[in-house]
Design a protein around this motif. Structure first.
Motif, PDB file in Angstrom:
ATOM      1  N   PRO A  37       0.803  -1.229   0.000  1.00 48.99           N
ATOM      2  CA  PRO A  37       0.000   0.000   0.000  1.00 48.99           C
ATOM      3  C   PRO A  37       0.834   1.278   0.000  1.00 48.99           C
ATOM      4  O   PRO A  37       0.606   2.172  -0.814  1.00 48.99           O
ATOM      5  N   ALA A  38       1.796   1.385   0.894  1.00 46.61           N
ATOM      6  CA  ALA A  38       2.558   2.629   1.023  1.00 46.61           C
ATOM      7  C   ALA A  38       3.442   2.876  -0.197  1.00 46.61           C
ATOM      8  O   ALA A  38       3.533   4.002  -0.695  1.00 46.61           O
ATOM      9  N   ALA A  85       1.169   3.861  -3.263  1.00 42.76           N
ATOM     10  CA  ALA A  85       0.010   4.656  -2.866  1.00 42.76           C
ATOM     11  C   ALA A  85      -0.474   5.578  -3.976  1.00 42.76           C
ATOM     12  O   ALA A  85      -1.682   5.741  -4.181  1.00 42.76           O
ATOM     13  N   GLU A  86       0.452   6.180  -4.719  1.00 40.40           N
ATOM     14  CA  GLU A  86       0.047   7.134  -5.758  1.00 40.40           C
ATOM     15  C   GLU A  86      -0.733   6.443  -6.873  1.00 40.40           C
ATOM     16  O   GLU A  86      -1.791   6.919  -7.301  1.00 40.40           O
ATOM     17  N   LEU A  87      -0.236   5.311  -7.343  1.00 41.74           N
ATOM     18  CA  LEU A  87      -0.937   4.559  -8.382  1.00 41.74           C
ATOM     19  C   LEU A  87      -2.280   4.048  -7.878  1.00 41.74           C
ATOM     20  O   LEU A  87      -3.305   4.146  -8.564  1.00 41.74           O
ATOM     21  N   LEU A  88      -2.293   3.505  -6.664  1.00 43.50           N
ATOM     22  CA  LEU A  88      -3.528   2.966  -6.093  1.00 43.50           C
ATOM     23  C   LEU A  88      -4.558   4.066  -5.879  1.00 43.50           C
ATOM     24  O   LEU A  88      -5.758   3.842  -6.047  1.00 43.50           O
ATOM     25  N   THR A  89      -4.098   5.257  -5.513  1.00 45.12           N
ATOM     26  CA  THR A  89      -5.014   6.387  -5.350  1.00 45.12           C
ATOM     27  C   THR A  89      -5.687   6.726  -6.671  1.00 45.12           C
ATOM     28  O   THR A  89      -6.904   6.970  -6.726  1.00 45.12           O
ATOM     29  N   THR A  90      -4.923   6.735  -7.739  1.00 42.78           N
ATOM     30  CA  THR A  90      -5.476   7.059  -9.061  1.00 42.78           C
ATOM     31  C   THR A  90      -6.499   6.017  -9.498  1.00 42.78           C
ATOM     32  O   THR A  90      -7.578   6.361 -10.000  1.00 42.78           O
ATOM     33  N   ILE A  91      -6.176   4.750  -9.302  1.00 48.57           N
ATOM     34  CA  ILE A  91      -7.106   3.683  -9.697  1.00 48.57           C
ATOM     35  C   ILE A  91      -8.398   3.772  -8.897  1.00 48.57           C
ATOM     36  O   ILE A  91      -9.504   3.702  -9.448  1.00 48.57           O
ATOM     37  N   ALA A  92      -8.270   3.929  -7.571  1.00 44.98           N
ATOM     38  CA  ALA A  92      -9.459   4.020  -6.723  1.00 44.98           C
ATOM     39  C   ALA A  92     -10.268   5.266  -7.035  1.00 44.98           C
ATOM     40  O   ALA A  92     -11.507   5.250  -7.008  1.00 44.98           O
ATOM     41  N   LYS A  93      -9.592   6.363  -7.353  1.00 44.87           N
ATOM     42  CA  LYS A  93     -10.293   7.602  -7.689  1.00 44.87           C
ATOM     43  C   LYS A  93     -11.140   7.423  -8.943  1.00 44.87           C
ATOM     44  O   LYS A  93     -12.301   7.862  -8.996  1.00 44.87           O
ATOM     45  N   MET A  94     -10.598   6.771  -9.958  1.00 41.77           N
ATOM     46  CA  MET A  94     -11.349   6.547 -11.192  1.00 41.77           C
ATOM     47  C   MET A  94     -12.605   5.722 -10.931  1.00 41.77           C
ATOM     48  O   MET A  94     -13.688   6.025 -11.440  1.00 41.77           O
ATOM     49  N   ALA A  95     -12.460   4.673 -10.123  1.00 43.71           N
ATOM     50  CA  ALA A  95     -13.624   3.846  -9.797  1.00 43.71           C
ATOM     51  C   ALA A  95     -14.660   4.635  -9.019  1.00 43.71           C
ATOM     52  O   ALA A  95     -15.872   4.526  -9.262  1.00 43.71           O
ATOM     53  N   LEU A  96     -14.205   5.450  -8.088  1.00 42.64           N
ATOM     54  CA  LEU A  96     -15.116   6.216  -7.242  1.00 42.64           C
ATOM     55  C   LEU A  96     -15.835   7.299  -8.041  1.00 42.64           C
ATOM     56  O   LEU A  96     -17.049   7.499  -7.890  1.00 42.64           O
ATOM     57  N   LYS A 120     -19.037  -0.220   3.850  1.00 39.19           N
ATOM     58  CA  LYS A 120     -17.717   0.380   3.624  1.00 39.19           C
ATOM     59  C   LYS A 120     -17.053  -0.299   2.438  1.00 39.19           C
ATOM     60  O   LYS A 120     -17.201  -1.506   2.236  1.00 39.19           O
ATOM     61  N   GLY A 121     -16.300   0.489   1.667  1.00 34.30           N
ATOM     62  CA  GLY A 121     -15.689  -0.108   0.482  1.00 34.30           C
ATOM     63  C   GLY A 121     -14.710   0.797  -0.220  1.00 34.30           C
ATOM     64  O   GLY A 121     -13.738   1.252   0.380  1.00 34.30           O
ATOM     65  N   ILE A 122     -14.992   1.115  -1.479  1.00 32.76           N
ATOM     66  CA  ILE A 122     -14.029   1.787  -2.338  1.00 32.76           C
ATOM     67  C   ILE A 122     -13.683   3.184  -1.826  1.00 32.76           C
ATOM     68  O   ILE A 122     -12.536   3.628  -1.932  1.00 32.76           O
ATOM     69  N   GLY A 123     -14.660   3.890  -1.269  1.00 37.51           N
ATOM     70  CA  GLY A 123     -14.381   5.214  -0.733  1.00 37.51           C
ATOM     71  C   GLY A 123     -13.341   5.173   0.373  1.00 37.51           C
ATOM     72  O   GLY A 123     -12.425   6.014   0.420  1.00 37.51           O
ATOM     73  N   SER A 124     -13.451   4.196   1.253  1.00 42.48           N
ATOM     74  CA  SER A 124     -12.480   4.062   2.345  1.00 42.48           C
ATOM     75  C   SER A 124     -11.110   3.662   1.808  1.00 42.48           C
ATOM     76  O   SER A 124     -10.078   4.148   2.289  1.00 42.48           O
ATOM     77  N   VAL A 125     -11.080   2.773   0.813  1.00 42.18           N
ATOM     78  CA  VAL A 125      -9.805   2.376   0.209  1.00 42.18           C
ATOM     79  C   VAL A 125      -9.152   3.589  -0.465  1.00 42.18           C
ATOM     80  O   VAL A 125      -7.931   3.798  -0.338  1.00 42.18           O
ATOM     81  N   TYR A 126      -9.958   4.400  -1.150  1.00 48.11           N
ATOM     82  CA  TYR A 126      -9.402   5.586  -1.801  1.00 48.11           C
ATOM     83  C   TYR A 126      -8.766   6.523  -0.782  1.00 48.11           C
ATOM     84  O   TYR A 126      -7.619   6.968  -0.951  1.00 48.11           O
ATOM     85  N   TYR A 127      -9.496   6.867   0.256  1.00 52.29           N
ATOM     86  CA  TYR A 127      -8.964   7.839   1.219  1.00 52.29           C
ATOM     87  C   TYR A 127      -7.757   7.288   1.973  1.00 52.29           C
ATOM     88  O   TYR A 127      -6.853   8.048   2.343  1.00 52.29           O
ATOM     89  N   LEU A 128      -7.719   5.983   2.183  1.00 57.66           N
ATOM     90  CA  LEU A 128      -6.535   5.383   2.797  1.00 57.66           C
ATOM     91  C   LEU A 128      -5.324   5.554   1.888  1.00 57.66           C
ATOM     92  O   LEU A 128      -4.249   5.989   2.332  1.00 57.66           O
ATOM     93  N   MET A 129      -5.480   5.211   0.620  1.00 54.92           N
ATOM     94  CA  MET A 129      -4.361   5.355  -0.320  1.00 54.92           C
ATOM     95  C   MET A 129      -3.965   6.821  -0.497  1.00 54.92           C
ATOM     96  O   MET A 129      -2.778   7.148  -0.598  1.00 54.92           O
ATOM     97  N   PHE A 130      -4.955   7.704  -0.517  1.00 50.35           N
ATOM     98  CA  PHE A 130      -4.676   9.139  -0.614  1.00 50.35           C
ATOM     99  C   PHE A 130      -3.814   9.602   0.565  1.00 50.35           C
ATOM    100  O   PHE A 130      -2.830  10.332   0.383  1.00 50.35           O
ATOM    101  N   ALA A 131      -4.153   9.166   1.761  1.00 50.71           N
ATOM    102  CA  ALA A 131      -3.401   9.577   2.954  1.00 50.71           C
ATOM    103  C   ALA A 131      -1.995   8.994   2.964  1.00 50.71           C
ATOM    104  O   ALA A 131      -1.047   9.638   3.439  1.00 50.71           O
ATOM    105  N   LEU A 132      -1.849   7.786   2.433  1.00 54.13           N
ATOM    106  CA  LEU A 132      -0.536   7.125   2.456  1.00 54.13           C
ATOM    107  C   LEU A 132       0.455   7.773   1.489  1.00 54.13           C
ATOM    108  O   LEU A 132       1.653   7.480   1.560  1.00 54.13           O
TER     109      LEU A 132
END
Length: 435
Positions: free
Chosen positions: A42-43, A46-57, A370-382
């Protein structure tokens, strides 16, 4: 996996399981805890995962906006606003208090954890959301609208948590102008997204009706509007998630204003072989009454298909991340506290005096998925470097919060996936008996 889901889709609709319940263990098996075929830290990613989760969200938030057809003057809108704003404002402090006193987290990390876990999910909650855009059911409408609102309204609290953890780019959320900054970001997000959605929708419908132009490529219009609404509002410091949700609402509002009670589904094929003739599609797409309906429903149909792929990708990815970072017993305890104490209490407070039955209130309280929104914000913070206060190790703080969040998301996928079908069927039976 894709072939299996395609073959079993109709069967799953009758069983107390959700597609996400199949995706999650597949992701876990693919991860380092079992096969080691895929290892995503995750850490480090994090930048790539944030982008992927953001697109889904973003895709899901726009879809949610397109589903909500009731005019804003309708009293039913009070329910999603109560859940999406008031319930979240109760949930975050309660989760932060649990983080402080039960799990010995510093204040910034506790607020961050609460903000990450507060939003309900617009992707995984599809089983309890609106199926037909004319549906006025209070539970489905409330949960759909809540999922569209609270992913955006949680953003200031995420930034507050990061500011207290020493992230320089979040410092604006702790100074004397923080309230004004938050109010502007919310207003700019909602109004900017609405304006862009309204302008695009009116322009396309006008071009089709008057000149027979801008025909086809509705899918491009939808994805393009998502990108434009998000980027434009972010440029003026608005919340892009709220903008995309509002853009979907605006497009649907144009449709409902133009078509009223008319049928807004596209025409059925004249033959069982082949598709509707292109001339028939063009006729409906340029019709004075049906043009906006055709555009909106075509965009919605396409987005819902993409949403299925987004769910597939993100839940498998969640399983892979959980496989890497490990299950958290602290997260499991917090998850039980969230699902059985904090969420019901926050919903009870938010719905005080609301015109809902006790059964509707209990079901709304339970389906805080709980789901994709929480995963997005976690990756965003990391993505940011956290500075822990004296007595805490920053290097241990991020993995601990990551493990807790991913554990709670996994618990929600299983617990809500098992319960959604039987509970909603029970609710529908009671509604039919009561007339």
């Amino acid at each position: 996996m894709l072939l299996s889901m395609g073959l079993m889709a109709s069967l799953l609709e009758r069983l107390p399981v959700s597609p996400a319940m199949f995706y999650l263990p597949v992701g876990y098996i693919l991860g380092p805890a079992v096969s080691g075929l895929i290892n995503v830290a995750p850490a480090q990613h994090a930048e790539l995962l944030t982008t992927i989760a953001k697109m889904a969200l973003l895709l899901s938030l726009f879809t949610v906006g397109l589903k909500l057809r009731m005019p804003f003057r309708d009293s039913i809108w009070r329910l999603p606003v109560r859940l999406g704003v008031l319930a979240m404002l109760v949930t975050i402090p309660l989760l932060a208090l649990a983080g402080l006193f039960l799990f010995d987290l510093p204040l910034g990390a506790a607020i961050l954890l609460g903000a990450i876990l507060a939003p309900t999910d617009p992707v995984l909650a599809s089983d309890v959301q609106i199926k037909d855009v004319s549906d006025r059911d209070r539970i489905r409408y409330s949960l759909t609208g809540e999922g569209g609102l609270n992913d955006g309204t949680a953003f200031p609290f995420v930034m507050l948590g990061l500011a207290l953890l020493g992230v320089p780019s979040a410092a604006a959320y702790t100074n004397v102008y923080a309230i004004l900054h938050v109010l502007w970001s919310i207003v700019a997000g909602l109004s900017g997204g609405w304006l862009l959605g309204w302008l695009l929708g009116r322009s396309v419908v006008g071009l089709r009706r008057r000149f027979g132009l801008a025909l086809g490529m509705e899918e491009f219009l939808g994805i393009g509007l998502i990108a434009l609404a998000y980027a434009a509002t972010e440029l003026i410091d608005g919340i892009g998630f709220l903008a995309v949700f509002a853009a979907g609402l605006a497009m649907r509002r144009i449709e409902s204003t133009n078509s009223g009670q008319q049928s807004f589904r596209r025409p059925q094929p004249k033959s069982t072989v082949g598709k509707v003739l292109a001339s028939d599609n063009a006729e409906v797409a340029t019709h004075p009454v049906k043009a906006s309906a055709y555009m909106t429903e075509t965009v919605l149909d396409f987005n819902q298909q993409l949403e299925n792929f987004a769910e597939f990708l993100m839940v498998i990815l969640t399983g892979i991340l959980l496989s890497h970072i490990g299950f958290s017993w602290s997260g499991a305890l917090l998850g039980l506290l969230l699902f059985f104490v904090i969420r019901p209490l926050s919903v009870a407070i938010a719905l005080t005096g609301a015109n809902v039955t006790s059964l509707q209130r209990r079901l709304m309280a339970w389906f805080g998925i709980k789901g994709i929104g929480s995963v997005y914000y976690l990756m965003f913070a990391l993505q940011y470097h956290w500075i822990a206060p004296v007595g805490y190790k920053a290097s241990a703080l991020a993995p601990r919060i990551s493990s807790m969040v991913l554990t709670i998301v996994a618990m929600s996928i299983v617990m809500h996936g098992i319960s959604s079908t039987p509970l909603m069927e029970m609710y529908q039976r009671r509604r039919r008996r009561q007339g």
